[in-house]
Design an enzyme around this catalytic site. Structure first.
Site, PDB file in Angstrom:
ATOM      1  N   PRO A  14       0.836  -1.210   0.000  1.00  0.00           N
ATOM      2  CA  PRO A  14       0.000   0.000   0.000  1.00  0.00           C
ATOM      3  C   PRO A  14       0.870   1.259   0.000  1.00  0.00           C
ATOM      4  O   PRO A  14       1.885   1.326   0.689  1.00  0.00           O
ATOM      5  CB  PRO A  14      -0.783  -0.099   1.305  1.00  0.00           C
ATOM      6  CG  PRO A  14      -0.697  -1.527   1.710  1.00  0.00           C
ATOM      7  CD  PRO A  14       0.607  -2.027   1.179  1.00  0.00           C
ATOM      8  N   LYS A  66      -2.003  -5.468   5.775  1.00  0.00           N
ATOM      9  CA  LYS A  66      -0.747  -5.910   5.166  1.00  0.00           C
ATOM     10  C   LYS A  66       0.401  -5.528   6.088  1.00  0.00           C
ATOM     11  O   LYS A  66       0.302  -4.553   6.833  1.00  0.00           O
ATOM     12  CB  LYS A  66      -0.567  -5.277   3.790  1.00  0.00           C
ATOM     13  CG  LYS A  66      -1.575  -5.779   2.769  1.00  0.00           C
ATOM     14  CD  LYS A  66      -1.163  -5.461   1.358  1.00  0.00           C
ATOM     15  CE  LYS A  66      -2.163  -6.060   0.378  1.00  0.00           C
ATOM     16  NZ  LYS A  66      -1.729  -5.927  -1.004  1.00  0.00           N
TER      17      LYS A  66
END
Length: 116
Positions: A2, A34
């Site tokens: 991200p 994540k």
């Protein structure tokens, strides 16, 4: 992987950029789900901006990720990012826009190649 980019009109000398970056990195990792080792965050301050006809603190964010975003999950992510922007930059949540982008692995470069 991200990646969050924040642009704000908040003066850079009014915030501790390192603290804001670290808090945003943790917030994104937790909300997206994540590992933080894959999260990248940038904050651009002192950008001339107007929102709702005023130059009060505001921000625009762009979050790109390979999967793990979309639909109702974006509400959780938005809340986590806005919480940090309010706490660390003084930008109220109602003066923040965030654009989400779910990228294909083959469209994201890394380490001289792509994720696909």
């Amino acid at each position: 992987m991200p990646t969050l980019n924040i642009i704000t009109n908040v003066a850079g000398d009014r915030i501790t950029t390192s603290d804001a970056l670290k808090a945003l990195s943790k917030a994104v990792a937790g909300a997206v789900g994540k590992p933080e080792q894959w999260v990248m965050v940038s904050v651009t301050t002192d950008k001339p901006m107007i929102y709702g006809g005023t130059e009060e603190p505001c921000a625009f964010g762009y979050l790109m990720s390979i999967g793990s975003i979309g639909g109702d999950k974006n509400k959780k992510i938005s809340a986590a990012i806005c919480e940090v922007l309010t706490a660390k930059l003084g930008v109220p949540a109602n003066r923040v826009y965030i654009q989400f982008s779910d990228a294909k692995a083959s469209d994201v470069g890394w380490d001289g190649s792509t994720f696909a």
